[in-house]
Scaffold this motif. Sequence first.
Motif, PDB file in Angstrom:
ATOM      1  N   LEU A 200      29.765 -19.442 -40.419  1.00 43.80           N
ATOM      2  CA  LEU A 200      29.289 -19.501 -41.790  1.00 43.80           C
ATOM      3  C   LEU A 200      30.402 -19.703 -42.819  1.00 43.80           C
ATOM      4  CD1 LEU A 200      26.543 -19.348 -43.214  1.00 43.80           C
ATOM      5  CD2 LEU A 200      26.871 -16.895 -43.452  1.00 43.80           C
ATOM      6  N   PHE A 201      31.626 -19.331 -42.468  1.00 46.76           N
ATOM      7  CA  PHE A 201      32.729 -19.456 -43.420  1.00 46.76           C
ATOM      8  C   PHE A 201      33.848 -20.351 -42.890  1.00 46.76           C
ATOM      9  CE2 PHE A 201      30.618 -15.388 -44.119  1.00 46.76           C
ATOM     10  CZ  PHE A 201      30.263 -15.506 -45.456  1.00 46.76           C
ATOM     11  N   LEU A 202      33.503 -21.211 -41.944  1.00 40.62           N
ATOM     12  CA  LEU A 202      34.513 -22.088 -41.358  1.00 40.62           C
ATOM     13  C   LEU A 202      34.995 -23.179 -42.301  1.00 40.62           C
ATOM     14  CD1 LEU A 202      33.375 -22.540 -37.651  1.00 40.62           C
ATOM     15  CD2 LEU A 202      35.584 -21.689 -38.451  1.00 40.62           C
ATOM     16  N   ASP A 203      34.392 -23.280 -43.473  1.00 36.11           N
ATOM     17  CA  ASP A 203      34.892 -24.258 -44.436  1.00 36.11           C
ATOM     18  C   ASP A 203      36.223 -23.817 -45.032  1.00 36.11           C
ATOM     19  OD1 ASP A 203      33.417 -22.170 -45.552  1.00 36.11           O
ATOM     20  OD2 ASP A 203      32.610 -23.368 -47.199  1.00 36.11           O
ATOM     21  N   PHE A 204      36.444 -22.496 -45.143  1.00 35.59           N
ATOM     22  CA  PHE A 204      37.677 -22.019 -45.770  1.00 35.59           C
ATOM     23  C   PHE A 204      38.569 -21.172 -44.866  1.00 35.59           C
ATOM     24  CE2 PHE A 204      35.211 -22.876 -49.693  1.00 35.59           C
ATOM     25  CZ  PHE A 204      36.128 -23.696 -50.329  1.00 35.59           C
ATOM     26  N   GLU A 205      38.039 -20.663 -43.764  1.00 38.11           N
ATOM     27  CA  GLU A 205      38.846 -19.771 -42.916  1.00 38.11           C
ATOM     28  C   GLU A 205      40.138 -20.409 -42.413  1.00 38.11           C
ATOM     29  OE1 GLU A 205      35.235 -16.908 -41.246  1.00 38.11           O
ATOM     30  OE2 GLU A 205      35.718 -18.802 -40.262  1.00 38.11           O
ATOM     31  N   PRO A 206      40.139 -21.676 -41.975  1.00 36.21           N
ATOM     32  CA  PRO A 206      41.418 -22.262 -41.540  1.00 36.21           C
ATOM     33  C   PRO A 206      42.449 -22.317 -42.662  1.00 36.21           C
ATOM     34  CG  PRO A 206      39.577 -23.542 -40.702  1.00 36.21           C
ATOM     35  CD  PRO A 206      39.012 -22.583 -41.707  1.00 36.21           C
ATOM     36  N   GLU A 207      41.984 -22.499 -43.885  1.00 38.93           N
ATOM     37  CA  GLU A 207      42.911 -22.552 -45.010  1.00 38.93           C
ATOM     38  C   GLU A 207      43.510 -21.177 -45.307  1.00 38.93           C
ATOM     39  OE1 GLU A 207      40.954 -24.375 -48.335  1.00 38.93           O
ATOM     40  OE2 GLU A 207      40.235 -26.064 -47.140  1.00 38.93           O
ATOM     41  N   ARG A 208      42.839 -20.122 -44.849  1.00 36.71           N
ATOM     42  CA  ARG A 208      43.350 -18.763 -45.025  1.00 36.71           C
ATOM     43  C   ARG A 208      44.260 -18.331 -43.878  1.00 36.71           C
ATOM     44  NH1 ARG A 208      41.695 -15.337 -49.156  1.00 36.71           N
ATOM     45  NH2 ARG A 208      40.245 -16.437 -50.550  1.00 36.71           N
ATOM     46  N   GLY A 209      44.302 -19.150 -42.811  1.00 39.86           N
ATOM     47  CA  GLY A 209      45.213 -18.829 -41.727  1.00 39.86           C
ATOM     48  C   GLY A 209      44.586 -18.600 -40.378  1.00 39.86           C
ATOM     49  N   SER A 210      43.288 -18.850 -40.222  1.00 34.81           N
ATOM     50  CA  SER A 210      42.690 -18.691 -38.900  1.00 34.81           C
ATOM     51  C   SER A 210      43.204 -19.787 -37.970  1.00 34.81           C
ATOM     52  CB  SER A 210      41.165 -18.738 -38.980  1.00 34.81           C
ATOM     53  OG  SER A 210      40.708 -20.065 -39.185  1.00 34.81           O
ATOM     54  N   ASP A 211      43.162 -19.507 -36.677  1.00 33.57           N
ATOM     55  CA  ASP A 211      43.638 -20.454 -35.672  1.00 33.57           C
ATOM     56  C   ASP A 211      42.508 -21.238 -35.028  1.00 33.57           C
ATOM     57  OD1 ASP A 211      46.533 -19.849 -35.627  1.00 33.57           O
ATOM     58  OD2 ASP A 211      45.856 -17.866 -34.996  1.00 33.57           O
ATOM     59  N   GLY A 212      41.284 -20.959 -35.432  1.00 41.77           N
ATOM     60  CA  GLY A 212      40.150 -21.647 -34.840  1.00 41.77           C
ATOM     61  C   GLY A 212      38.910 -20.780 -34.883  1.00 41.77           C
ATOM     62  N   ALA A 213      37.962 -21.096 -34.011  1.00 43.83           N
ATOM     63  CA  ALA A 213      36.659 -20.428 -34.039  1.00 43.83           C
ATOM     64  C   ALA A 213      36.311 -19.853 -32.677  1.00 43.83           C
ATOM     65  CB  ALA A 213      35.575 -21.416 -34.472  1.00 43.83           C
ATOM     66  N   MET A 214      35.683 -18.691 -32.699  1.00 46.76           N
ATOM     67  CA  MET A 214      35.103 -18.081 -31.507  1.00 46.76           C
ATOM     68  C   MET A 214      33.704 -17.636 -31.898  1.00 46.76           C
ATOM     69  SD  MET A 214      36.375 -14.833 -29.154  1.00 46.76           S
ATOM     70  CE  MET A 214      37.735 -15.634 -28.297  1.00 46.76           C
ATOM     71  N   THR A 215      32.791 -18.588 -31.882  1.00 44.82           N
ATOM     72  CA  THR A 215      31.447 -18.323 -32.380  1.00 44.82           C
ATOM     73  C   THR A 215      30.437 -19.099 -31.552  1.00 44.82           C
ATOM     74  OG1 THR A 215      30.161 -18.162 -34.422  1.00 44.82           O
ATOM     75  CG2 THR A 215      31.437 -20.188 -34.096  1.00 44.82           C
TER      76      THR A 215
END
Length: 308
Positions: A200-215
């Motif tokens: 749901l928030f993958l539009d901005f999470e990478p810009e905050r420093g996430s390394d990817g998705a586990m969903t």
Amino acid sequence: MTFGVDAKGVYPIAATPFNADLSVDYDSVDRLTEFYQDAGATGMTILGILGEAQKLEPEESLTIARRVIARSRVPVVVGVSNPSFAVMRRLAREATDAGAAGVMLAPASHLRSDEQIAAYFHHCVEAIGPDVPWALQDYPLTLSVVLSVPMISRIMKEHPSCVMLKAEDWPGLEKISAIRKLQATGDLRKFSILTANGGLFLDFEPERGSDGAMTGYAFPDMLVELDRLHREGERDAAHDLFDAHLPLIRFEQQQGIGLAVRKYVLMRRGAITSDVQRSPRSSLTPTGRSEVDYLLERLARKDPRARL
């Protein structure tokens, strides 16, 4: 195959397929394993909350883990959270012996104080062994346990075998930024951050420093493309792709029927034979199914992967 503090990319959370008689549909387990890999997944995560792990017999969990690991060409992370440390120990050890890259641990829902949380994860690591890499699941919306940034920092400092944070607090963007700030100043060691919440928030999470998705969003191929666009700096293209999928992502996030929606879409995509769940379960009404079908039809105008 292993995963560690440098893990990046997309690790879909796998559903567990069942037959009409509620037995595990192992043929669909095989097909779903190939589906995630063909989508370009970096790894896979099985036996999580989405995977209805709490509804499985211990032998079923072990059989599923062995079967997926044997077919997988990518790292497999196995959810081993269980009220019994003995059951947790057996699944963790047998899964890693079979070739699992690591395991995932969530806090037990009865935990409240920081000292209770710290003691719980001490016992978890004691059970699975300090040599087993693991991901910490931070999911207060469902688990009702709040892991503050200082608490996460404490867990990471006390347990070097924890290599990943599965971040699904809500809101969680500022939490990701706070963790990355501590790492940038040298006050916290390095570890991977993969995010969830259905994307749901993958539009901005990478810009905050996430390394990817586990969903567990039912379009893992879209998650892979979205991750690539973010990594390549194609911000507008990433947001355009996300925006096209957002109505379906939002529909999947409904409390109570989210898993029913996700399994229905996976069935429509041919990844599993049936969308049946074990009890306690939810189900889509005919109206709900028609609404999902409508969302898929609209999505297909912008993304041909939804043309079913």
